[in-house]
Design a protein around this motif. Structure first.
Motif, mmCIF file in Angstrom:
data_model
loop_
_atom_site.group_PDB
_atom_site.id
_atom_site.type_symbol
_atom_site.label_atom_id
_atom_site.label_comp_id
_atom_site.label_asym_id
_atom_site.label_seq_id
_atom_site.Cartn_x
_atom_site.Cartn_y
_atom_site.Cartn_z
ATOM 1 N N THR A 88 -3.033 4.021 -3.174
ATOM 2 C CA THR A 88 -3.853 4.825 -2.266
ATOM 3 C C THR A 88 -3.961 6.295 -2.686
ATOM 4 O OG1 THR A 88 -1.958 5.155 -0.809
ATOM 5 C CG2 THR A 88 -3.430 3.305 -0.311
ATOM 6 N N ASP A 89 -3.284 6.680 -3.763
ATOM 7 C CA ASP A 89 -3.430 8.037 -4.291
ATOM 8 C C ASP A 89 -4.663 8.079 -5.186
ATOM 9 O OD1 ASP A 89 -1.112 8.808 -3.015
ATOM 10 O OD2 ASP A 89 0.154 8.549 -4.779
ATOM 11 N N GLY A 119 -8.115 3.513 -6.993
ATOM 12 C CA GLY A 119 -9.304 4.117 -6.421
ATOM 13 C C GLY A 119 -10.009 5.133 -7.286
ATOM 14 N N LEU A 162 -11.101 2.927 -2.885
ATOM 15 C CA LEU A 162 -10.196 2.578 -1.795
ATOM 16 C C LEU A 162 -10.905 1.740 -0.750
ATOM 17 C CD1 LEU A 162 -8.188 5.855 -1.166
ATOM 18 C CD2 LEU A 162 -7.495 3.819 -2.417
ATOM 19 N N VAL A 211 0.826 -1.205 0.000
ATOM 20 C CA VAL A 211 0.000 0.000 0.000
ATOM 21 C C VAL A 211 0.868 1.266 0.000
ATOM 22 C CG1 VAL A 211 -1.998 -1.089 1.085
ATOM 23 C CG2 VAL A 211 -0.240 -0.049 2.514
ATOM 24 N N HIS A 212 2.137 1.109 -0.389
ATOM 25 C CA HIS A 212 3.049 2.248 -0.465
ATOM 26 C C HIS A 212 3.947 2.069 -1.684
ATOM 27 C CE1 HIS A 212 6.211 5.105 0.511
ATOM 28 N NE2 HIS A 212 5.342 5.656 1.356
#
Length: 88
Positions: free
Chosen positions: A41-42, A61, A85, A11-12
């Motif tokens: 997650t952006d 997302g 998300l 998630v990064h």
């Protein structure tokens, strides 16, 4: 290896490349496929490191990130999932 995971999820954007290599190594050593997924997650813009080659699925997302993944990352349609998300 001692955890015997079913899947690894990043998630990064800076925590994708090493896990991809680790999943490949564990899969090779155990003979059991260990897939690697990414959840971007952006929502509006995204650094190109999000779009690392080697993940089996990439969950995004927004349509904007979906398009960036295709344009910048050359991510194939069958790997991209536009889902929103996951929020708990």
């Amino acid at each position: 290896k001692s955890y015997e995971p079913d899947v690894v999820v990043s998630v990064h954007p800076l925590q994708t490349s090493v896990p991809i290599l680790s999943c490949a190594k564990i899969s090779h050593e155990t003979g059991r496929h260990l897939p690697m997924f990414t959840v971007v997650t952006d929502l509006g813009s995204a650094h190109s490191t999000w779009f690392a080659n080697g993940v089996e699925k990439m969950f995004v997302g927004s349509k904007q990130i979906y398009d960036l993944a295709k344009e910048r990352g050359k991510v194939a349609d069958d790997k991209l999932v536009l889902l929103g998300l996951p929020i708990r």
